[in-house]
Write an enzyme that holds these catalytic residues in place. Structure first.
Site, PDB file in Angstrom:
ATOM      1  N   ASP A 115     -29.413  -9.135 -15.839  1.00 12.84           N
ATOM      2  CA  ASP A 115     -30.343  -8.302 -15.088  1.00 12.84           C
ATOM      3  C   ASP A 115     -31.532  -9.161 -14.699  1.00 12.84           C
ATOM      4  O   ASP A 115     -31.732 -10.268 -15.228  1.00 12.84           O
ATOM      5  CB  ASP A 115     -30.797  -7.111 -15.941  1.00 12.84           C
ATOM      6  CG  ASP A 115     -31.714  -6.158 -15.187  1.00 12.84           C
ATOM      7  OD1 ASP A 115     -31.502  -5.959 -13.977  1.00 12.84           O
ATOM      8  OD2 ASP A 115     -32.658  -5.622 -15.798  1.00 12.84           O
ATOM      9  N   SER A 116     -32.353  -8.632 -13.801  1.00 14.53           N
ATOM     10  CA  SER A 116     -33.567  -9.341 -13.406  1.00 14.53           C
ATOM     11  C   SER A 116     -34.559  -9.439 -14.557  1.00 14.53           C
ATOM     12  O   SER A 116     -35.428 -10.311 -14.559  1.00 14.53           O
ATOM     13  CB  SER A 116     -34.227  -8.613 -12.232  1.00 14.53           C
ATOM     14  OG  SER A 116     -34.594  -7.298 -12.620  1.00 14.53           O
ATOM     15  N   TYR A 166     -36.684  -8.274  -9.147  1.00 13.34           N
ATOM     16  CA  TYR A 166     -35.930  -8.695  -7.981  1.00 13.34           C
ATOM     17  C   TYR A 166     -36.117  -7.725  -6.815  1.00 13.34           C
ATOM     18  O   TYR A 166     -35.906  -8.081  -5.656  1.00 13.34           O
ATOM     19  CB  TYR A 166     -34.427  -8.739  -8.293  1.00 13.34           C
ATOM     20  CG  TYR A 166     -33.950  -9.912  -9.113  1.00 13.34           C
ATOM     21  CD1 TYR A 166     -34.827 -10.830  -9.694  1.00 13.34           C
ATOM     22  CD2 TYR A 166     -32.586 -10.094  -9.330  1.00 13.34           C
ATOM     23  CE1 TYR A 166     -34.363 -11.885 -10.456  1.00 13.34           C
ATOM     24  CE2 TYR A 166     -32.110 -11.149 -10.076  1.00 13.34           C
ATOM     25  CZ  TYR A 166     -32.991 -12.043 -10.648  1.00 13.34           C
ATOM     26  OH  TYR A 166     -32.510 -13.088 -11.400  1.00 13.34           O
ATOM     27  N   GLY A 167     -36.447  -6.488  -7.124  1.00 13.87           N
ATOM     28  CA  GLY A 167     -36.404  -5.424  -6.130  1.00 13.87           C
ATOM     29  C   GLY A 167     -37.359  -5.554  -4.966  1.00 13.87           C
ATOM     30  O   GLY A 167     -37.197  -4.879  -3.948  1.00 13.87           O
ATOM     31  N   CYS A 216     -27.831  -4.419 -12.871  1.00 12.12           N
ATOM     32  CA  CYS A 216     -29.016  -4.479 -12.022  1.00 12.12           C
ATOM     33  C   CYS A 216     -28.674  -3.811 -10.695  1.00 12.12           C
ATOM     34  O   CYS A 216     -27.760  -4.271  -9.993  1.00 12.12           O
ATOM     35  CB  CYS A 216     -29.413  -5.942 -11.796  1.00 12.12           C
ATOM     36  SG  CYS A 216     -30.804  -6.180 -10.663  1.00 12.12           S
ATOM     37  N   GLU A 221     -41.144  -2.787 -18.205  1.00  6.22           N
ATOM     38  CA  GLU A 221     -41.191  -4.144 -18.753  1.00  6.22           C
ATOM     39  C   GLU A 221     -42.439  -4.354 -19.613  1.00  6.22           C
ATOM     40  O   GLU A 221     -42.464  -5.224 -20.482  1.00  6.22           O
ATOM     41  CB  GLU A 221     -41.157  -5.173 -17.628  1.00  6.22           C
ATOM     42  CG  GLU A 221     -39.826  -5.285 -16.911  1.00  6.22           C
ATOM     43  CD  GLU A 221     -38.844  -6.218 -17.612  1.00  6.22           C
ATOM     44  OE1 GLU A 221     -39.291  -7.114 -18.354  1.00  6.22           O
ATOM     45  OE2 GLU A 221     -37.628  -6.029 -17.416  1.00  6.22           O
ATOM     46  N   CYS A 239     -31.666   2.061 -11.123  1.00  5.56           N
ATOM     47  CA  CYS A 239     -32.062   0.778 -11.704  1.00  5.56           C
ATOM     48  C   CYS A 239     -31.935   0.941 -13.213  1.00  5.56           C
ATOM     49  O   CYS A 239     -32.308   1.994 -13.759  1.00  5.56           O
ATOM     50  CB  CYS A 239     -33.499   0.436 -11.308  1.00  5.56           C
ATOM     51  SG  CYS A 239     -34.204  -0.972 -12.194  1.00  5.56           S
ATOM     52  N   HIS A 246     -33.584  -0.168 -15.542  1.00  5.11           N
ATOM     53  CA  HIS A 246     -34.852   0.032 -16.255  1.00  5.11           C
ATOM     54  C   HIS A 246     -35.198   1.520 -16.374  1.00  5.11           C
ATOM     55  O   HIS A 246     -35.875   1.928 -17.316  1.00  5.11           O
ATOM     56  CB  HIS A 246     -36.006  -0.659 -15.508  1.00  5.11           C
ATOM     57  CG  HIS A 246     -36.028  -2.144 -15.605  1.00  5.11           C
ATOM     58  ND1 HIS A 246     -35.176  -2.942 -14.879  1.00  5.11           N
ATOM     59  CD2 HIS A 246     -36.811  -2.983 -16.330  1.00  5.11           C
ATOM     60  CE1 HIS A 246     -35.433  -4.218 -15.150  1.00  5.11           C
ATOM     61  NE2 HIS A 246     -36.418  -4.264 -16.029  1.00  5.11           N
TER      62      HIS A 246
END
Length: 268
Positions: free
Chosen positions: A10-11, A42-43, A73, A151, A185, A187
């Site tokens: 994943d990012s 990355y988005g 991701c 994050e 996503c 996350h």
């Protein structure tokens, strides 16, 4: 039987939601996780940059002799599926299984999609859902602040910052009258409680990490590629930024502590 590990990337750390599901459904399988925390998110990047990063991430996992690669991701799944399809091992992403789950779940045929800017602009979920049933209505919404929130550990619905951001993004989706929302996503499941409160009762949330993990597990079982019983399980976690805070944030995703190792990959 295939005793090699499963590779997941994943990012950042959002892909750990898929790892959590893999640990549930395939508790005996070894895993290698790569989180590109030095370049998250990355988005907000261009398609060309996302594809370059994705290729580097996949190459890193292949060097660890994995038997399958899961792009946990939504952004990579939307922008680099063709790169994954050319890998020498089976490749899985989050879009197709999540779209199928949402199409099955909706009762009023109105589906919301939450994702990064790149995922939403790609139209990947809308295309995948309408390939299943073109009469389904899809209401996409970019939520670029969700990744930095998670994050940095901001996930509680009691946090004023979380509440304000979630309410701001979800207002048009709620107004569309959807009964199903894709967390596009990996996350975003950490914000499930806040998202659920904002959407109200009766709205089903679809966890893209969970759906991707279930699809991968089913495919490995069907092809006889699971590890042999009694093999010792291992789990390795790699990041591209300082790992000091990795264990703390990873525990939010996994529900247990793990140690991360910082690595440098070739950024060409």
């Amino acid at each position: 039987m295939d005793n090699r590990p499963i590779g997941v990337f994943d990012s950042g750390l959002g892909g750990l939601t898929a790892v959590k599901e893999l640990e549930k459904v395939l508790p005996g399988e070894s895993l290698v996780y790569f989180g590109d925390t030095g370049r998250v998110p990355y988005g907000t990047r261009s398609r060309e940059v996302i594809r370059r990063y994705a290729k580097q991430d996949m190459d890193f996992l292949l060097r660890h002799k994995v038997k399958a690669v899961l792009a946990a991701c939504g952004t990579v799944s939307s922008a680099a599926a063709d790169i994954g399809a050319r890998l020498p091992v089976p490749y899985f992403d989050v879009v197709a299984p999540t779209a199928r789950a949402a199409a099955l779940a909706t009762k009023n045929r109105r589906i919301g999609v939450l994702g990064t800017s790149a995922t939403i602009h790609s139209g990947s979920y809308t295309k995948a859902i309408q390939q299943i049933d073109e009469s389904l209505e899809v209401f996409p919404q970019a939520c670029p602040l969700f990744v930095p929130l998670t994050e940095n550990g901001f996930i509680s619905p009691e946090e004023e910052l979380v509440r304000i951001v979630v309410e701001r993004y979800l207002e048009p989706v709620r107004g569309a009258g959807v009964d199903t929302v894709i967390l596009g996503c990996t996350h975003y499941p950490l914000l499930s409680e806040a998202i659920g409160r904002a959407m109200g009762p009766g709205v089903t949330l679809i966890n893209s990490g969970e759906e991707a993990a279930l699809a991968l597990a089913g495919a490995l079982e069907k092809t006889g590629a699971l590890c042999a019983p009694g093999q010792g399980r291992s789990a390795e976690f790699y990041v591209t930024d300082a790992p000091e805070n990795f264990s703390t944030v990873a525990e939010l995703f996994l529900g247990h502590s793990v140690e991360g190792t910082r690595v440098d990959i070739t950024f060409d």
